[in-house]
Design an enzyme around this catalytic site. Structure first.
Site, short mmCIF file in Angstrom:
data_model
loop_
_atom_site.label_atom_id
_atom_site.label_comp_id
_atom_site.label_asym_id
_atom_site.label_seq_id
_atom_site.Cartn_x
_atom_site.Cartn_y
_atom_site.Cartn_z
N HIS A 68 -8.49 -4.37 -0.88
CA HIS A 68 -7.19 -3.79 -0.58
C HIS A 68 -6.61 -4.46 0.67
O HIS A 68 -7.33 -4.77 1.61
CB HIS A 68 -7.34 -2.29 -0.32
CG HIS A 68 -6.05 -1.59 -0.06
ND1 HIS A 68 -5.11 -1.38 -1.04
CD2 HIS A 68 -5.52 -1.08 1.09
CE1 HIS A 68 -4.07 -0.75 -0.53
NE2 HIS A 68 -4.28 -0.55 0.76
N ASP A 100 -10.34 -3.31 -5.36
CA ASP A 100 -9.66 -2.24 -4.63
C ASP A 100 -9.74 -0.95 -5.44
O ASP A 100 -9.53 -0.95 -6.66
CB ASP A 100 -8.19 -2.66 -4.45
CG ASP A 100 -7.34 -1.67 -3.69
OD1 ASP A 100 -7.88 -0.67 -3.18
OD2 ASP A 100 -6.12 -1.92 -3.60
N SER A 136 0.83 -1.21 0.00
CA SER A 136 0.00 0.00 0.00
C SER A 136 0.87 1.26 0.00
O SER A 136 1.67 1.46 -0.92
CB SER A 136 -0.95 -0.04 1.19
OG SER A 136 -1.92 0.98 1.11
#
Length: 323
Positions: A280, A250, A155
């Site tokens: 995600h 996501d 991320s």
């Protein structure tokens, strides 16, 4: 949504990024009452503060050393996620220790400074400083193997890893042999189709993304510096080879795929996997699911190849698998 994730998402505690301090406190309380994961006994964990950032800040790193580490072993510099505003290096202890143990490599996890208290470029400079120190084998980093150096993250951590790779390329420091980018958070303009298509996505949504970028970049997020938002880079030539994983459900999906394909068009060796119908952070929120197991197996293979270890299962340069 992948059926294996339905119960996970239904019971996942809600996250909020409007008040990062409150979210950090919530994470800390959660960790206080939950039994910590058991770590491999064969991995020694050191804490180092020898790396100094551009503003002379001492950056804390956690170093994971397996008992069977060889002199020529590669090293993975790992950067945790959290939208640039939450997260700590020790929250990834289990993950980093497993990589170190299973692959017999050194892993260094960076405890970089967080926004909004420390907006860009503080956290980025911290990650650059640690990566440079690893390459120089200073301080406790001297106990790492002298093999290849990879950088990776999840991320926002993947966003920082991609940004460090850009900075090192621009500086002429060819110290990285690979990038490991899991569902990267790299486009502050929020302009991808998936940002609209999955605006209300589970785990992390478009509102969360906007708030995090505001904390990190403020008004610069619409015209970001390249090292803050790697998607803004118009020149991706000369970067190290990459493994990129995108989550199909996501809001960040398309920025991950776009960055991977743009690197490929720039002549970079890229292995891209898009995992359908998963949220995600899927490898972290539900690591035992089929998709997560497959992604982590692919990631371990990529680390082996990019780190110069035994190749386990050869992969094509680009593999987009929407199964």
């Amino acid at each position: 949504m992948d059926a294996e994730f339905e119960d996970v998402i239904a019971n996942f505690p809600p996250l909020q990024f409007d008040d990062p301090a409150a979210q950090r406190a919530s994470f800390a309380e959660m960790r206080r009452v939950v039994e910590p994961p058991r770590l491999p006994g064969s991995v020694e964990i050191l804490v180092d503060q020898s790396a100094r950032s551009a503003d002379d800040h001492r950056v804390t790193s956690r170093i994971y050393l397996p008992a069977d580490l060889s002199d020529r072993a590669p090293t993975l510099v790992w950067i945790h996620g959290g939208g640039y505003v939450v997260g700590t290096a020790d929250e990834d202890d289990s993950y980093c220790a497993r990589i170190a143990s299973d692959l017999a490599i050194g892993v260094v996890s960076v405890d970089y400074r967080l926004a909004p208290e420390y907006p860009f470029p503080s956290g980025f400079e911290d990650c650059c400083a640690v990566t440079t120190a690893v390459a120089a084998r200073t301080g406790a980093f001297s106990r790492l193997g002298e093999g290849k150096i990879l950088i990776g993250g999840a991320s926002a951590g993947a966003g920082l890893a991609a940004a460090v790779a850009l900075r090192l390329r621009d500086s002429g420091l060819a110290v990285l042999s690979g990038q490991i980018l899991l569902y990267p958070f790299i486009d502050s303009t929020l302009s991808s189709d998936s940002m609209r298509r999955y605006a209300d996505a589970a785990i992390f949504n478009a509102h969360d993304a906007e708030v995090c970028w505001q904390h990190y970049l403020g008004e610069r997020r619409s015209a970001p510096p390249t090292y803050a938002s790697p998607s803004a880079s118009t020149d991706l030539e000369g970067l190290p080879p990459a493994y990129v994983a995108a989550a199909g459900a996501d809001c960040l999906h398309d920025e991950a795929v776009d960055y991977a394909l743009r690197m490929r068009r720039a002549g970079i060796s890229v292995e891209l996997h898009s995992f359908p119908d998963v949220p995600h952070g899927f490898t972290g929120v539900a690591p035992r699911t089929s998709a997560s197991t497959r992604a982590l197996s692919d990631l371990f293979d990529a680390v082996r190849r990019l780190g110069g270890l035994r190749e386990v299962s050869p992969k094509p340069l680009v593999s987009v698998s929407e199964e």
